[in-house]
Write a protein that holds these residues in place. Sequence first.
Motif: not given
Length: 153
Positions: A17-34
């Motif tokens: 595969n070549y598409i995924g969802r990246l999870g990262y954190v800023i402060g106390k907030n999680p973000f998820v982006v393709p």
Amino acid sequence: MVKNLKQEDCIELLRENYIGRLGYVIGKNPFVVPITYYYHEGEGNGIISYSLGGHKIDAMRNNSCISLQVDEIKSASHWKSVLVHGEFEELKQIDAKNLLRQFSRGVKNIINRSTDENVQFIHEFSSKLQSKGSAPIVYRINILEITGKRREG
């Protein structure tokens, strides 16, 4: 019934595969982006991707603990999912250039194997990055742990 994937099945799902969802954190907030990624094998196994500078890159520079989720979903009762926990590593100069080239070739090969899609979009995306006056930031997710689940039937 949901079952664990074997390690080799997790790697295979990442490899194909070549598409995924990246999870990262800023402060106390999680973000998820393709993101578009490439599973790089060999010396320095890891997940390769790139981006322009901004919110996501700033966040990963400040907190290098990140995750990547990749799924193959056929239906609600037939799917596979892999979760990678790892560390962000920004690549520089010749390493970045070489891995970006491998990324492009690798993603193009995956697309050619799996569909009849035209892979021109990779070149178009690359040229858009270059035309904005900023070089892409190439990064690797150094894998710390890979887990996976599957459901069939």
